[in-house]
Design a protein around this motif. Structure first.
Motif, PDB file in Angstrom:
ATOM      1  N   UNK A 112       0.824  -1.212   0.000  1.00 32.98           N
ATOM      2  CA  UNK A 112       0.000   0.000   0.000  1.00 32.98           C
ATOM      3  C   UNK A 112       0.861   1.267   0.000  1.00 32.98           C
ATOM      4  N   UNK A 113       1.918   1.285   0.806  1.00 32.76           N
ATOM      5  CA  UNK A 113       2.760   2.487   0.885  1.00 32.76           C
ATOM      6  C   UNK A 113       3.499   2.774  -0.425  1.00 32.76           C
ATOM      7  N   UNK A 114       4.248   1.820  -1.006  1.00 39.02           N
ATOM      8  CA  UNK A 114       4.904   2.126  -2.287  1.00 39.02           C
ATOM      9  C   UNK A 114       3.924   2.393  -3.427  1.00 39.02           C
ATOM     10  N   UNK A 115       2.743   1.781  -3.380  1.00 36.41           N
ATOM     11  CA  UNK A 115       1.736   2.098  -4.390  1.00 36.41           C
ATOM     12  C   UNK A 115       1.377   3.584  -4.318  1.00 36.41           C
ATOM     13  N   UNK A 116       1.193   4.086  -3.103  1.00 33.52           N
ATOM     14  CA  UNK A 116       0.869   5.503  -2.926  1.00 33.52           C
ATOM     15  C   UNK A 116       2.037   6.383  -3.351  1.00 33.52           C
ATOM     16  N   UNK A 117       3.247   6.045  -2.934  1.00 34.72           N
ATOM     17  CA  UNK A 117       4.421   6.849  -3.268  1.00 34.72           C
ATOM     18  C   UNK A 117       4.647   6.919  -4.779  1.00 34.72           C
ATOM     19  N   UNK A 118       4.318   5.845  -5.486  1.00 33.65           N
ATOM     20  CA  UNK A 118       4.577   5.774  -6.930  1.00 33.65           C
ATOM     21  C   UNK A 118       3.354   6.094  -7.777  1.00 33.65           C
ATOM     22  N   UNK A 119       2.189   6.292  -7.156  1.00 29.51           N
ATOM     23  CA  UNK A 119       1.006   6.700  -7.902  1.00 29.51           C
ATOM     24  C   UNK A 119       0.362   5.607  -8.713  1.00 29.51           C
ATOM     25  N   UNK A 120       0.312   4.378  -8.158  1.00 27.79           N
ATOM     26  CA  UNK A 120      -0.325   3.260  -8.854  1.00 27.79           C
ATOM     27  C   UNK A 120      -1.351   2.604  -7.927  1.00 27.79           C
ATOM     28  N   UNK A 121      -2.083   1.642  -8.467  1.00 24.81           N
ATOM     29  CA  UNK A 121      -3.055   0.893  -7.666  1.00 24.81           C
ATOM     30  C   UNK A 121      -2.326  -0.221  -6.918  1.00 24.81           C
ATOM     31  N   UNK A 122      -2.512  -0.283  -5.614  1.00 33.65           N
ATOM     32  CA  UNK A 122      -1.942  -1.353  -4.807  1.00 33.65           C
ATOM     33  C   UNK A 122      -3.051  -2.133  -4.138  1.00 33.65           C
ATOM     34  N   UNK A 123      -2.919  -3.462  -4.130  1.00 35.61           N
ATOM     35  CA  UNK A 123      -3.954  -4.312  -3.538  1.00 35.61           C
ATOM     36  C   UNK A 123      -3.311  -5.362  -2.656  1.00 35.61           C
ATOM     37  N   UNK A 124      -3.727  -5.381  -1.383  1.00 34.74           N
ATOM     38  CA  UNK A 124      -3.319  -6.408  -0.435  1.00 34.74           C
ATOM     39  C   UNK A 124      -4.556  -7.196  -0.033  1.00 34.74           C
ATOM     40  N   UNK A 125      -4.669  -8.448  -0.462  1.00 40.33           N
ATOM     41  CA  UNK A 125      -5.868  -9.226  -0.135  1.00 40.33           C
ATOM     42  C   UNK A 125      -5.962  -9.575   1.349  1.00 40.33           C
ATOM     43  N   UNK A 126      -7.086 -10.170   1.720  1.00 36.15           N
ATOM     44  CA  UNK A 126      -7.230 -10.723   3.063  1.00 36.15           C
ATOM     45  C   UNK A 126      -6.115 -11.730   3.322  1.00 36.15           C
ATOM     46  N   UNK A 127      -5.710 -11.821   4.577  1.00 36.02           N
ATOM     47  CA  UNK A 127      -4.646 -12.760   4.926  1.00 36.02           C
ATOM     48  C   UNK A 127      -5.030 -14.177   4.506  1.00 36.02           C
ATOM     49  N   UNK A 128      -4.127 -14.827   3.765  1.00 37.06           N
ATOM     50  CA  UNK A 128      -4.330 -16.211   3.377  1.00 37.06           C
ATOM     51  C   UNK A 128      -5.095 -16.425   2.090  1.00 37.06           C
ATOM     52  N   UNK A 129      -5.650 -15.354   1.478  1.00 34.04           N
ATOM     53  CA  UNK A 129      -6.412 -15.554   0.245  1.00 34.04           C
ATOM     54  C   UNK A 129      -5.506 -15.927  -0.938  1.00 34.04           C
ATOM     55  N   UNK A 130      -4.244 -15.515  -0.877  1.00 33.24           N
ATOM     56  CA  UNK A 130      -3.253 -15.918  -1.879  1.00 33.24           C
ATOM     57  C   UNK A 130      -2.224 -16.796  -1.182  1.00 33.24           C
ATOM     58  N   UNK A 131      -1.997 -18.008  -1.669  1.00 33.72           N
ATOM     59  CA  UNK A 131      -1.033 -18.906  -1.004  1.00 33.72           C
ATOM     60  C   UNK A 131       0.379 -18.352  -1.074  1.00 33.72           C
ATOM     61  N   UNK A 132       1.114 -18.520   0.029  1.00 33.71           N
ATOM     62  CA  UNK A 132       2.478 -17.999   0.122  1.00 33.71           C
ATOM     63  C   UNK A 132       3.524 -19.075  -0.122  1.00 33.71           C
ATOM     64  N   UNK A 133       3.095 -20.258  -0.596  1.00 33.27           N
ATOM     65  CA  UNK A 133       4.066 -21.316  -0.877  1.00 33.27           C
ATOM     66  C   UNK A 133       5.030 -20.841  -1.969  1.00 33.27           C
ATOM     67  N   UNK A 134       6.332 -21.013  -1.727  1.00 35.60           N
ATOM     68  CA  UNK A 134       7.336 -20.597  -2.695  1.00 35.60           C
ATOM     69  C   UNK A 134       7.729 -19.139  -2.577  1.00 35.60           C
ATOM     70  N   UNK A 135       7.323 -18.489  -1.486  1.00 38.20           N
ATOM     71  CA  UNK A 135       7.707 -17.106  -1.214  1.00 38.20           C
ATOM     72  C   UNK A 135       8.545 -17.100   0.056  1.00 38.20           C
ATOM     73  N   UNK A 136       9.748 -16.531   0.000  1.00 36.26           N
ATOM     74  CA  UNK A 136      10.594 -16.486   1.192  1.00 36.26           C
ATOM     75  C   UNK A 136       9.902 -15.635   2.249  1.00 36.26           C
ATOM     76  N   UNK A 137       9.613 -16.199   3.401  1.00 37.87           N
ATOM     77  CA  UNK A 137       8.841 -15.458   4.406  1.00 37.87           C
ATOM     78  C   UNK A 137       9.687 -14.455   5.179  1.00 37.87           C
ATOM     79  N   UNK A 138       9.006 -13.497   5.739  1.00 40.68           N
ATOM     80  CA  UNK A 138       9.608 -12.604   6.734  1.00 40.68           C
ATOM     81  C   UNK A 138       8.963 -12.884   8.084  1.00 40.68           C
ATOM     82  N   UNK A 139       7.640 -12.766   8.132  1.00 34.26           N
ATOM     83  CA  UNK A 139       6.880 -13.046   9.348  1.00 34.26           C
ATOM     84  C   UNK A 139       5.604 -13.767   8.911  1.00 34.26           C
ATOM     85  N   UNK A 140       5.596 -15.097   8.965  1.00 36.46           N
ATOM     86  CA  UNK A 140       4.519 -15.871   8.323  1.00 36.46           C
ATOM     87  C   UNK A 140       3.099 -15.512   8.738  1.00 36.46           C
TER      88      UNK A 140
END
Length: 435
Positions: free
Chosen positions: A176-204
């Motif tokens: 959301x923050x970089x979307x605002x800074x760069x003037x584009x549409x940013x979308x963060x879905x509900x937690x878990x709606x997109x599977x995170x398998x194959x993504x290096x986690x930071x805080x699962x």
């Protein structure tokens, strides 16, 4: 030549799918634009023979699909944050760890994109392990200002017109923050709606996979491919009731951004939207402290083995996070995780009791700060991320210095489809207003 602006993307996809524009023709024009823009933005991880590879992949896509019904994102180039595992690409996650430690099977979300017909433009720059240590990417609107983080490359790549769509992640405010800074549409879905398998986690328990695009329309098309259990919404899901989170949360925004925000609130009221003002997050500092504790502790556990043998390769800010997290015992972490889940339930209850469909707030405290040594403050995004609620950032105007400002819309958990449906109307209202 900016090929990814607003509704042009819809025409682009239509032309690619029906054969009026060949993939090779499109890639030729895109290559020219990319070669002009990328040196000024540095959004992508360097790759030799990028467009030769893409042409080869485009030819395979043509042979596989022929003139039959082509998939919904046919021929669309996408950028992928360099914490996503992608077949044929090395994952570095913005770090100096031995690269063999970071490789893995291709991310499920990348497979879904490929099945939908996309072409991978390449890996985009990320802060180290999607935390706060910035990479080289610059804001396309002003190279002396940050594009935000940690999904800096993805946001900047879309804003510069090098790709129509890109993936990022958000653990605090990194979509959301970089979307605002760069003037584009940013979308963060509900937690878990997109599977995170194959993504290096930071805080699962806090990580969300999200996206950047130049329009809500493309965001919605891609979301229908990527989100688990996607629901088609009727032609009109009605006009939502808006909520304003009054109190010390909004006071964390800068004066200019807050003045802009209240003008937008009046805009929505004049457009006929019902707006409820409710005090929310009276204990914001407690919420923020809990978020930091969870992030630090979970990151320390994710990195335990790597950090034990390679701590000297980590950026100082990342080391400090891990060292703090090491001090958090399991019982304290589990208690904080339970409180975070209850926090999300509480917000949902407030929305239900007060008949609020969508919260409005600034997407960031203000426009992108000057300098590239910081990625900006995620304070306006943190509580919504902890609650796991779907969030949408739309360009809403410009600050006095000419940099973009964004407006953040947050729906109840699981209401991603409704949020994107309403988002198309919000987007049109903001464009017409030119606040």
């Amino acid at each position: 030549m900016k090929l990814a602006e607003g509704t042009k993307t819809q025409a682009l996809l239509t032309n690619l799918r029906n054969g009026d524009l060949s993939i090779n023709e499109y890639l030729s024009s895109l290559e020219t634009h990319f070669n002009l823009s990328e040196p000024k933005v540095l959004a992508f991880i360097e790759e030799k023979g990028r467009f030769e590879r893409m042409r080869s992949e485009g030819n395979r896509l043509d042979r596989r699909n022929g003139r039959t019904e082509r998939p919904p994102l046919y021929g669309l180039p996408v950028g992928l944050k360099d914490i996503f595992q992608v077949e044929g690409f090395t994952t570095r996650a913005g770090s100096k760890l031995p690269e063999k430690l970071l490789q893995g099977d291709e991310a499920e979300i990348v497979r879904r994109l490929k099945q939908a017909g996309v072409l991978v433009m390449g890996k985009t720059v990320t802060t180290e392990f999607a935390y706060f240590a910035p990479g080289p990417t610059m804001n396309p609107h002003n190279p002396s200002h940050t594009p935000g983080g940690s999904s800096s490359g993805s946001a900047a790549a879309v804003a510069a017109g090098m790709v129509p769509y890109a993936l990022g992640t958000q653990t605090v405010g990194s979509v959301i923050r970089p979307a605002a800074f760069c003037g584009v549409v940013g979308f963060k879905p509900s937690y878990g709606r997109i599977p995170a398998y194959g993504v290096i986690p930071l805080s699962p328990s806090l990580d969300h996979v999200g996206s950047f695009a130049m329009s809500v329309w493309l965001t919605k098309v891609a979301a229908s491919v990527l989100l688990d259990n996607w629901r088609e919404i009727p032609e009109s899901s009605g006009r939502p009731i808006l909520g304003i989170p009054e109190g010390n949360f909004l006071e964390r925004a800068e004066k200019e951004a807050l003045k802009h925000f209240w003008k937008l609130v009046e805009l929505f009221k004049k457009a006929g939207y019902e707006v409820h003002h409710r005090t929310l997050f009276p204990n914001y500092d407690e919420v923020a402290e809990r978020h930091t504790l969870i992030l630090d502790a979970e990151a320390a556990r994710v990195h335990a083995d790597w950090y034990r043998f390679h701590s000297n390769t980590y950026h100082q800010r990342t080391r400090e996070m891990i060292e703090r997290g090491i001090q958090v015992d399991d019982e304290t972490l589990e208690n904080a995780q339970r409180q975070a889940r209850f926090f999300g339930t509480t917000i949902s209850s407030v929305m239900d009791i007060n008949n609020i469909d969508v919260w409005l707030s600034p997407s960031a405290p203000g426009p992108a700060p000057q300098g590239l040594d910081s990625t900006g403050n995620p304070v306006m995004n943190l509580p919504w991320t902890q609650a796991g609620l779907p969030s949408l950032s739309l360009p809403s105007g410009k600050a006095a210095n000419g940099l973009p400002l964004g407006l953040q819309f947050v729906a109840d958990k699981g209401k991603d489809e409704e949020l994107l449906d309403w988002g198309s109307t919000f987007e049109q209202l903001l464009k017409e207003a030119q606040v």
